[in-house]
Design an enzyme around this catalytic site. Structure first.
Site, mmCIF file in Angstrom:
data_model
loop_
_atom_site.group_PDB
_atom_site.id
_atom_site.type_symbol
_atom_site.label_atom_id
_atom_site.label_comp_id
_atom_site.label_asym_id
_atom_site.label_seq_id
_atom_site.Cartn_x
_atom_site.Cartn_y
_atom_site.Cartn_z
ATOM 1 N N LYS A 9 76.101 87.941 -27.145
ATOM 2 C CA LYS A 9 76.611 88.808 -26.344
ATOM 3 C C LYS A 9 77.805 89.113 -25.737
ATOM 4 C CE LYS A 9 74.084 90.378 -21.430
ATOM 5 N NZ LYS A 9 73.596 89.801 -20.114
ATOM 6 N N SER B 79 69.256 92.529 -19.283
ATOM 7 C CA SER B 79 70.078 93.041 -20.095
ATOM 8 C C SER B 79 69.849 92.092 -21.350
ATOM 9 C CB SER B 79 71.123 92.706 -19.226
ATOM 10 O OG SER B 79 71.721 91.684 -19.147
ATOM 11 N N SER C 184 67.683 88.003 -16.500
ATOM 12 C CA SER C 184 68.855 88.395 -18.276
ATOM 13 C C SER C 184 68.576 87.710 -18.995
ATOM 14 C CB SER C 184 69.971 88.744 -18.437
ATOM 15 O OG SER C 184 69.590 90.361 -17.091
#
Lengths: 484, 476
Positions: free
Chosen positions: A76, A151, A175
């Site tokens: 990420k 997210s 998330s």
């Protein structure tokens, strides 16, 4: 190489069926082929990834292979990785090349895993649909007209679309679990403090936690074996002996007490999602578990509390993006104040600005007691609810998200509707508990996630409970048609 | 009209740690800009603070030295504001639950002592600094100082004159150096005071509106600034004006204070507990451990010197005025010299010589072991006190042995009694008139006779011995 678990990939490398370089090339080709349709990656760097793969092949040759050695992992874009652009999904950091490794990244480097690239995400991890990224929205591989969740939507789409065998993600209010749910993956948000936050760009420090996003619980366990552990660079990192999350993964779950909170099955939950959760409960009954009804009476307060605490911390954490030292700086300005204002006006997106404004407001003189302090008190009540619940059961089961993936743009104009996406996940962040989402079925050909919430440091047990489910079902092995 | 002055002081003492309060970056002074700025000092995305235990130890030492409560669970908070030299956009400080609670510091006021209440002392990090004028129209940022540990020490408004404010600042300055937590180098800004001043009509219960004079880094400036400010406020009030709460600066060139910004427009700092740091937990065991290793405090040492060595209060004050003097004294004592003599020699001869040369005792060219040698020669009567002064001048900044100098200058006292008697007889013979005067009742003549003997012996006779022998002789 497409449908292999991390364990199988690891064995393939060991038995020299393929090299890390071949494996990495395979997934880089998948990225070349499919990324344009789902926008899962912000940054890839073939040369860097292949150089790492080459080094991993050396490690394997020397016989020092670890479970994840040579395996490409999507990271990420919230994790600083030395020499890699680390944007956190924001224009503010579009030009930021991290000069150091986050602890999570250095742990993967230490075992010889390969960094496959940096995945797309909501700007500064703020969002539930991956529509706030400066780099455009990510699309859900199950239906590219829908969102992947946020997210960590880029990580979720990368793994669901088979562009990466596994990915790292972070979870501040859901998330990891919500995108795992929407993309048909298994994702674990560990106990707060179990994985170091050092080098992970901060959103809301008291809630942020990194975890893995994979196809199966077993893969998550292997990832956790690398990611977890005390870090002296993070004062909130927990000092406890490092566990092997694979050791107990096959333990029988007969006699397990599963608590089902009645508050998780009230209005707002899609009836078809509810049906799939019920089927999951039946599966567990068949496996010998006992179902008990429990109550989390303050769960309805978790969203308002979260939207006081998270923005408060975010408003402070994001102050450093002022254009002075690194990152974006506006082109023309009159004086210092003008430089600050324009830099932040141009560098941040709407959702980030909205939360900075909320956070600044709730911390300001005269409002602190009414909002921030009160929210902290309710936060404690929410923790108490869980404490009481775990006197009655070993694990809590419920939906991960109220619905399946929704069309892109559907909730974008209505932040409150968007915030409701995390109604089942936020309370565990407020309490610091571990939570896991795993696929439990399909609704209109879109995945539905079952959430398991455990007591502090019961990751091993959560992964075990999920793994037993996955050895008896096949939902986690489904691949969206166009990505097979 | 009679006015009363009310003064409270906030002092920033930079703690003497090797590394910064929340990172491993060095705290050394005078490095080129940003040489000591690590990723944490620069507030890079993702970095986190880790508390430096040594800074906490310093705070505990201070708490113990002012007899304060040490807070068992203290909290770090974020103070949020934007400034280019504040890289995170917030300063980590303590608001509620500071590490050091209420205590007090005794200061001398004239011949009396006064107790100044310490309200609190809290740990915080310093900011960096902006550098102007290197590139035209642009400012540079130097973050070497960003993150250096500070202890902010806050008093109650217990001082009522510029003199008391200075006495407090001096006493505090001595204390933080004494306990080894701060270098006290005021020029480098590692001990600086914000002084809150207000005036009220004599007898009024309510305090007047205060103005805060920022960043005073010398005792002289404190005195000048408070005097100016007090006059300014009184004049303003007597003219029927009102005092507006404000932050002000003192300009040493003009000797005046001027307003920086009014508090009404001041920032809302939006304090909240820093979620990156756990509450600081300090155990009683840790406190006891630090206490057991702490140097005797100045007041304790002072009363011990009076009691143990019969030093006067005045002398004991002098010896305990700062840690370096105390250490010098202790070293002298380690050579078994007489404590009173040692104290005299430090406070008179050594001090005046140090003052002349404008150096502090730490850099004295005459080390304690050498001075001890000299004092021992006085004690064993090898030389007289006067002769010792001559030796002192010779050995002050030169590598000479005390005994060699005594020989070279021929200063050895005549201790052989017969030799002294011979000289004495000659003097009595030569000064019959004086003898007569003495015998007729003029005591002054006695001293004159001693003077003659000393002169005749070229100062080498022991005056005590001479006096004794003379007395015996004159009885007959």
């Amino acid at each position: 190489m497409l449908n292999l678990s991390l364990k199988e990939l690891s064995e393939g490398l060991k038995e020299k069926k393929f090299s890390s370089v071949e494996l990495t090339k395979f997934f880089l080709n998948r990225v070349d082929l499919h990324n344009s349709s789902i926008n899962a990656f912000i940054t890839t760097d073939k040369d860097k990834s292949l150089a790492m793969a080459k080094r991993s092949d050396e490690i394997i040759k020397e016989g020092n292979q670890n479970y994840l050695t040579g395996i490409p992992i999507a990271q990420k874009d919230i994790f600083c990785a030395e020499g890699w652009k680390t944007s956190c999904g924001s224009k503010m950091l579009d030009n930021f090349i991290a000069p150091y490794d986050s602890t999570v990244i250095s742990k993967f480097n230490a075992v010889g895993a390969v960094n496959l690239g940096k995945t797309n995400m909501d700007e500064f991890a703020m969002g539930s649909s991956n529509e706030t990224s400066f780099y455009g929205n990510v699309k859900n591989p199950w239906d590219i007209k829908t969102v992947p969740g946020g997210s960590s939507g880029g990580s979720a789409a990368a793994v669901a679309g088979m562009l990466a065998p596994a990915a790292t993600a972070t979870d501040t209010g859901g998330s990891i679990r919500q995108p795992a749910s929407l993309c048909g993956l298994t994702g674990l948000k560990p106990t707060y403090g179990l994985v170091s936050r050092y080098g992970m760009i901060a959103f809301a420090s008291s809630l942020d936690q990194a975890g893995p996003m994979c196809h199966s619980a077993e893969d998550c366990a292997a990832m956790m074996n690398v990611m977890s552990g005390h870090d002296p660079k993070d004062s909130t990192s927990i000092q406890r002996e490092k566990e092997n999350y694979l050791t107990d993964i096959n333990n029988p779950i007969k006699g397990l007490k599963i608590g089902v909170p009645k508050e998780f099955f009230s209005e707002g939950l899609d009836p078809q999602v509810e049906k799939i959760i019920e089927q999951g409960i039946s599966e567990y009954k068949k496996l010998g578990a006992e179902i008990v009804e429990i109550s989390l009476p303050n769960n309805h307060l978790s969203i308002p509390v979260y939207y006081v605490i998270a923005p408060a911390e975010a408003s402070s954490n994001l102050s450093r993006y002022d254009g002075v030292r690194y990152g974006y700086r506006t082109k023309e300005y009159d004086d210092l104040m003008d430089m600050y204002c324009k830099t932040r006006e141009e560098g941040f997106g709407d959702e980030v600005k909205r939360r900075i404004m909320i956070g600044t407001y709730v911390l300001s003189a005269g409002y602190y007691d009414a909002y921030y302090l009160k929210a902290q008190k309710i936060r404690r009540l929410i923790s108490e609810d869980f404490k009481k619940a775990f006197e009655k059961c070993d694990v809590i089961l419920g939906p991960s998200a109220p619905s399946v993936a929704f069309p892109i743009g559907d909730k974008k104009e209505d932040p409150l509707k968007m915030y409701m996406q995390d109604v089942y996940t936020i309370s565990t962040n407020l309490a610091g508990l571990p939570g896991l989402s795993m696929p439990g079925g399909l609704m209109n050909n879109l995945p539905v996630g079952i959430q398991l919430i455990g007591n502090y440091f019961t990751e091993s047990k959560l992964l075990n409970i999920a793994h037993i489910f996955q050895t008896n079902t096949n939902w986690h092995n489904l691949t969206p048609e166009e990505f097979k | 009209m009679d006015w009363e002055i009310v003064i409270g002081i906030e002092t920033h003492a930079q703690l003497k740690t090797n590394s910064k309060i929340f990172s491993g970056a060095s705290t050394s002074f005078g490095k080129e800009p940003n040489a000591n700025a690590c990723l944490v000092s620069l507030a890079y995305p993702g970095v986190l603070p880790v508390l430096n235990e040594e800074a906490v130890n310093c705070a505990i030492k201070f708490g113990l030295a002012v007899d304060a409560k040490i807070t068992e669970h203290s909290i770090f908070a974020r103070k949020n504001y934007f400034y280019p030299d504040l890289p995170k956009g917030y300063q980590i400080s303590q608001l509620d639950l500071p590490v050091v609670g209420e205590g007090n510091l005794i200061i001398p006021v004239g011949d009396e002592n006064k107790s100044i209440r310490i309200l609190r002392a809290h740990l915080e990090e310093d900011a960096g600094k902006s550098v102007h004028g290197i590139n035209e129209g642009k400012s540079g940022i130097d973050l070497n100082r960003a993150g250096t540990p500070l202890l902010e020490i806050v008093t109650e408004p217990d001082m009522s004159s510029a003199e008391e404010a200075v006495a407090y600042a001096k006493k505090l300055h001595e204390l933080v150096q004494w306990i080894g937590i701060c270098d006290g180098n005021m020029q480098e800004g590692n001990f600086r005071c914000d002084v809150n001043v207000s005036v009220k009509k004599k007898g009024d219960k309510e305090l007047g509106t205060r103005r805060e004079i920022k960043n005073l880094n010398s005792f002289k400036f404190i005195k000048q600034a408070v005097d100016y400010e007090v006059n300014w406020q009184i004049e303003k009030l007597e003219d029927g004006g009102k005092i507006k709460q404000a932050t002000i600066l003192f300009d040493p060139d003009s000797g005046e204070t001027r307003e920086m910004r009014s508090k009404e427009e001041a920032n809302d700092y939006r304090y909240f507990p820093d979620p990156d740091l756990l509450p600081l937990v300090i155990s009683q065991e840790k406190i006891n451990n630090i206490k057991s290793k702490m140097y005797e405090l100045p007041n304790e040492m002072k009363s011990r010197l009076v009691k143990e060595f019969d030093l006067t209060n005045y002398d004991a004050d002098g010896i305990t005025s700062n840690i370096d003097v105390a250490n010098y004294f202790k070293e002298l004592l380690s050579f078994k010299v007489n404590a009173k003599l040692a104290s005299n020699w430090i406070l008179t001869n050594l001090f005046s010589r140090l003052n002349e040369s404008d150096i502090d005792i730490k850099s004295s060219p005459l080390k304690a072991n050498k001075l001890a040698e000299l004092i021992l020669r006085i004690e064993d009567k090898t030389i007289s006190n006067n002769a010792a002064k001559k030796v002192f001048d010779e050995i002050w900044d030169q590598d000479k042995r005390v005994d060699e100098v005594i020989d070279q200058l021929g200063l050895k006292q005549i201790s052989n009694e017969n030799e002294v008697i011979d000289i004495l007889n000659q003097v009595l013979q030569d000064n019959e008139a004086m003898v007569e005067e003495y015998k007729s009742g003029k005591d002054k003549a006695f001293n004159a006779l001693i003077g003659q003997v000393m002169k005749a012996s070229k100062g080498k006779a022991n005056p005590g011995q001479v006096s004794q022998l003379l007395k015996e002789k004159l009885k007959n």
